[in-house]
Scaffold this motif. Structure first.
Motif, PDB file in Angstrom:
ATOM      1  N   LEU A  97       0.826  -1.208   0.000  1.00 47.77           N
ATOM      2  CA  LEU A  97       0.000   0.000   0.000  1.00 47.77           C
ATOM      3  C   LEU A  97       0.861   1.259   0.000  1.00 47.77           C
ATOM      4  N   VAL A  98       1.968   1.227   0.733  1.00 38.61           N
ATOM      5  CA  VAL A  98       2.880   2.381   0.727  1.00 38.61           C
ATOM      6  C   VAL A  98       3.417   2.622  -0.682  1.00 38.61           C
ATOM      7  N   LEU A  99       3.848   1.558  -1.343  1.00 37.51           N
ATOM      8  CA  LEU A  99       4.368   1.692  -2.711  1.00 37.51           C
ATOM      9  C   LEU A  99       3.268   2.140  -3.674  1.00 37.51           C
ATOM     10  N   THR A 100       2.041   1.638  -3.452  1.00 35.72           N
ATOM     11  CA  THR A 100       0.914   2.049  -4.299  1.00 35.72           C
ATOM     12  C   THR A 100       0.676   3.546  -4.191  1.00 35.72           C
ATOM     13  N   ILE A 101       0.724   4.074  -2.972  1.00 36.75           N
ATOM     14  CA  ILE A 101       0.500   5.514  -2.788  1.00 36.75           C
ATOM     15  C   ILE A 101       1.646   6.321  -3.389  1.00 36.75           C
ATOM     16  N   LEU A 102       2.886   5.911  -3.124  1.00 39.79           N
ATOM     17  CA  LEU A 102       4.039   6.671  -3.620  1.00 39.79           C
ATOM     18  C   LEU A 102       4.063   6.720  -5.145  1.00 39.79           C
ATOM     19  N   MET A 151       4.703  17.499 -11.900  1.00 36.31           N
ATOM     20  CA  MET A 151       5.446  16.507 -11.118  1.00 36.31           C
ATOM     21  C   MET A 151       5.650  16.982  -9.684  1.00 36.31           C
ATOM     22  N   ARG A 152       5.928  18.254  -9.496  1.00 36.31           N
ATOM     23  CA  ARG A 152       6.088  18.773  -8.137  1.00 36.31           C
ATOM     24  C   ARG A 152       4.777  18.660  -7.360  1.00 36.31           C
ATOM     25  N   CYS A 153       3.667  18.904  -8.042  1.00 31.10           N
ATOM     26  CA  CYS A 153       2.354  18.790  -7.393  1.00 31.10           C
ATOM     27  C   CYS A 153       2.029  17.331  -7.068  1.00 31.10           C
ATOM     28  N   GLY A 154       2.223  16.445  -8.048  1.00 27.77           N
ATOM     29  CA  GLY A 154       1.883  15.044  -7.865  1.00 27.77           C
ATOM     30  C   GLY A 154       2.717  14.375  -6.790  1.00 27.77           C
ATOM     31  N   THR A 213       4.082   6.966   5.070  1.00 25.68           N
ATOM     32  CA  THR A 213       4.033   7.943   3.966  1.00 25.68           C
ATOM     33  C   THR A 213       4.207   9.369   4.468  1.00 25.68           C
ATOM     34  N   THR A 214       3.777   9.638   5.702  1.00 20.64           N
ATOM     35  CA  THR A 214       3.968  10.983   6.265  1.00 20.64           C
ATOM     36  C   THR A 214       5.449  11.272   6.459  1.00 20.64           C
ATOM     37  N   PHE A 215       6.191  10.302   6.991  1.00 19.92           N
ATOM     38  CA  PHE A 215       7.628  10.489   7.156  1.00 19.92           C
ATOM     39  C   PHE A 215       8.331  10.687   5.810  1.00 19.92           C
ATOM     40  N   LEU A 216       7.791  10.064   4.772  1.00 20.60           N
ATOM     41  CA  LEU A 216       8.420  10.154   3.454  1.00 20.60           C
ATOM     42  C   LEU A 216       8.001  11.395   2.672  1.00 20.60           C
ATOM     43  N   THR A 217       6.977  12.129   3.152  1.00 16.21           N
ATOM     44  CA  THR A 217       6.452  13.270   2.400  1.00 16.21           C
ATOM     45  C   THR A 217       7.507  14.319   2.064  1.00 16.21           C
ATOM     46  N   PRO A 218       8.311  14.818   3.019  1.00 18.42           N
ATOM     47  CA  PRO A 218       9.324  15.820   2.656  1.00 18.42           C
ATOM     48  C   PRO A 218      10.310  15.309   1.605  1.00 18.42           C
ATOM     49  N   TYR A 219      10.668  14.038   1.685  1.00 16.86           N
ATOM     50  CA  TYR A 219      11.615  13.486   0.715  1.00 16.86           C
ATOM     51  C   TYR A 219      10.978  13.382  -0.674  1.00 16.86           C
TER      52      TYR A 219
END
Length: 753
Positions: A302-307, A329-332, A370-376
């Motif tokens: 699910l994490v990979l699906t969202i990313l 791309m920046r928005c997505g 996914t929240t932790f990965l958001t800034p990256y």
């Protein structure tokens, strides 16, 4: 002494743990939502090493209240006029993202063999990006002033609105064993009917009510009235088959159109924060480590699906909305996470008993990752674009940018399209109001009149009285439905343009007359046993009388003007107070140039300096186009305008220029006074004895101010009050003076004496 109830013990445990954990997360610059979830996990029954909550049922009750107030606050920050002004681009992007992410969620659920309702709810959860988390990430990364961030926030607002609709739809699906297309269409029609009805009635009544009682309302009363309206609409919403959260959101959006909206939002914020924290803590309580281990593979999937899903389909969605490849791309990439609405949808599924228990903790785990990965992910967008630009042919890149950016942001509507759209909206709104009024009269008034006039002989009189009253009440709506837009500029232009237009224009009038006659026919058919021909004739006569009546015309115009006044009350107040944005905003030709607003800090080094001295244009390449100070707007200020703390500066420039200016605003400050406490001013009595160096000198000659940084505030002469010290009076032996200054300065002064 009696023991405290479990609710108080649990509340103390929740708030203390939430406070400690969120302080840690604040220090780590992580979203507070995650801190609440971690705090919930620590006090949950699943954590054996810490104290845990005893009464989960009461906590869930408070959490439901939290959801209600969260959505009420969301409604306060939302305006339907905002959506209308956004144009089609954000709508296209939002619908595309929700469709593809919902389908992906359903497909992933099917791959793991989950149940039908689990897959449907999972699709809804994966479609909802987190407004709170993205906003916080933009703020932490210093990107909030950039243009693409504004586009993302517009889509997030629409997603939040569609999430409300989705919750109602999911409730309707969950209530039926085999939901079909008819049920879905019925649910959509029901949502639309009540949405329009509540908004129109609410905007008509509530702003007028608040204006009437404005002199009687202070902050406390306004808070109680606002929360009372919120809870009342929540109750009413549940009575007609919707959720309390939906009703709370609607009331928030109605209050958003009032002149008190900003005050209400500030007053409600602490209440929202308290109950919202309890909700997110309750989310963390549902995290079961054993389930996370057991469902580790689905969580990763699910994490990979969202990313990947948001990165690919989000980019595609924003390109369809008219953005360049880089901006899309920046928005997505920015939207690659799920958050608060996913939890709310999961809570809905659990409360309805239609989803499995494992799904909630799985979604929470996915949200945390996914929240932790958001800034990256936000930072990754530009390198990925640069890599694509190097690998893809330049011709393809230019073609993609041309196709996306060639969509005009505003299109000139044809006269026919404009006229028919306005007529359709008016007919729909007035039909809903008419249907609602008929329903109220037949449900409440008709039984009362029949009780007042009992017996078969008087039954017809009761029906006739109710019918006449109903027709009188709906007559302004029917007249507006038939006559409005018949003399508009579009109508006149089309009529004069060609004789071919005459028949279609007359046909639009005929259609509206038929709808109006249909309502009269329904009333007659419900209350009488006349033949159809007679009822149609009565309907035509009544509609004709309504159209010709000057009294009904005046009532109709008065009601419409009052509604428009209420709808525009907040904009009017903004214009009066100088808070309305310039008309030229958003009409710039260069896509990289846009407007941003910056607050001048209270400790800014710029305060007291003129724009000419600061020379922002040369330093940062930006231009100050407006200064908002208190309730006044200073447009196109020249170089002689001075900057004051608390000013709001409207600045125009590119993303890079605005980012540099933002950094300057935040860093060019006076900083904290590290010796603040040591520099406290103190008052001391000083007696000039024999040999004092100040004897025989005037106040100026003594140097008490210039040399010792102290101030003489008075002379003690045995009176009740101190006597002022004249600058020309010379100090004498035995004088008792009172001086004020810092402790160190006073010690130096007394040592010299």
């Amino acid at each position: 002494m009696a023991d405290l109830p479990n609710l108080i013990n649990d509340l103390a445990l929740i708030l203390i743990s939430a406070g400690i954990v969120t302080l840690i997360f604040k220090k780590l610059k992580q979203p507070l939502v995650l801190g609440y979830i971690v705090a919930g996990f620590l006090v949950s029954p699943h954590m054996p090493y810490t104290a845990s909550v005893v009464d989960m049922e009461n906590i869930h009750l408070w959490a439901d209240i939290g959801v209600m107030f969260l959505l009420f606050s969301l409604g306060l920050d939302f305006s339907f006029k905002k959506i209308l002004k956004m144009g089609a681009s954000p709508i296209i992007s939002t619908v595309t993202i929700i469709f593809f992410m919902s389908v992906l969620g359903v497909c992933v659920g099917k791959l793991f063999g989950w149940g039908k309702m689990d897959c449907i709810f999972l699709g809804g959860m994966l479609a909802m990006s987190s407004t709170t988390i993205i906003y916080k990430a933009f703020d932490d990364l210093g990107l909030r002033q950039q243009q693409f961030a504004g586009l993302v926030m517009s889509v997030l607002i629409l997603e939040d609105i569609l999430a409300i609709v989705m919750m109602v739809m999911l409730s309707a699906i969950a209530s039926g064993n085999n939901p079909n297309g008819g049920q879905m269409l019925g649910s959509i029609a029901k949502i639309g009917f009540f949405l329009v009805l509540w908004l129109v009635v609410g905007i008509f009544a509530i702003p007028a009510f608040l204006r009437k009682v404005r002199t009687l309302v202070n902050a406390e009363v306004l808070l109680i009235v606002s929360l009372g309206l919120c809870c009342a609409m929540a109750v009413f919403s549940t009575k007609v088959g919707f959720s309390s959260a939906f009703g709370a959101f609607i009331m928030g959006s109605i209050l958003a159109e009032t002149i008190e909206a900003e005050r209400i939002e500030k007053l409600v914020e602490p209440v929202k924060n308290l109950f919202g924290a309890i909700f997110f803590v309750s989310v963390g309580m549902l995290v079961d480590p054993t389930i996370l281990v057991e469902y580790a593979l689905p969580i990763i999937a699910l994490v990979l699906t969202i990313l990947f899903g948001q990165s690919i389909f989000g980019t595609l969605a924003f390109m369809l909305g008219g953005e360049s490849l880089k901006s899309a791309m920046r928005c997505g990439f920015s939207m690659a996470q799920i958050g608060e609405f996913s939890f709310i949808i999961a809570s809905l599924g659990l409360s309805l008993g239609v989803i499995s228990d494992f799904l909630y903790p799985v979604v929470v785990a996915v949200s945390v990752i996914t929240t932790f990965l958001t800034p990256y992910m936000i930072r990754l967008a530009t390198p990925v674009y640069n890599s694509l630009e190097r690998r893809l042919p330049n011709r393809l890149i230019k073609l993609l940018n041309h196709l996306s950016m060639s969509h005009p942001s505003t299109t000139e509507q044809s006269q026919w399209k404009k006229l028919l759209t306005q007529m359709t909206m008016n007919t729909l709104i007035y039909s809903i109001l008419t249907a609602a009024m008929i329903t109220v009269m037949f449900t409440f008034v008709l039984p009362i009149t029949r009780k007042m006039l009992p017996g078969w002989e008087l039954h017809w009189y009761a029906n006739a009285i109710t019918g006449i009253l109903t027709i009188l009440l709906i007559s302004p709506f029917l007249r507006a439905m038939v006559m409005k837009k018949n003399r508009s500029d579009e109508w006149k232009a089309l009529w004069a343009e060609s004789n071919i237009n005459h028949l279609p224009l007359l046909f639009t009038v005929l259609v509206r007359v038929v709808i109006a006659v249909g309502f009269i026919f329904y009333i007659c058919n419900y209350l009488s046993r006349f033949s159809s021909a007679v009822m149609i004739t009565i309907g035509l006569i009544v509609v004709a009388l309504i159209i010709l009546s000057r009294t009904i015309k005046q009532r109709s115009i008065k009601l419409e003007r009052l509604f428009i006044l209420n709808l525009r009350s907040r904009d009017i107040a903004a214009q009066v107070n100088g808070k309305k944005r310039p008309l030229y905003e958003g009409k710039l030709l260069d896509r990289d140039v846009h407007i941003a607003v910056f607050d001048v800090p209270m400790d800014s080094m710029w305060m007291g300096s003129s724009l000419k001295q600061l020379n922002f244009g040369k330093k940062y390449g930006v231009h100050i186009i407006s200064i908002l100070r208190a309730n006044h707007r200073l447009n196109i200020p020249d170089g002689d305008y001075f900057i004051f703390p608390g000013d709001k500066l409207e600045v125009i420039g590119s993303d890079t220029q605005l980012n540099n200016f933002k950094h300057a605003v935040e860093t060019e400050t006076l900083g904290d006074d590290l010796a603040f406490e040591e520099r406290e001013m103190k008052l001391r009595q000083m007696i000039l004895g024999e040999g004092s160096p100040f004897i025989g000198k005037t106040l100026i000659e003594s140097g008490i101010r210039d040399l010792y940084s102290c101030m003489v505030i008075g002379l003690e002469e045995g009176k009740e009050n101190l006597s002022p010290v004249s600058p020309n009076r010379r100090f004498q032996e035995g004088d008792i003076i009172w001086v004020v200054g810092e402790e160190e300065a006073l010690q130096a002064l007394f040592t010299a004496d």
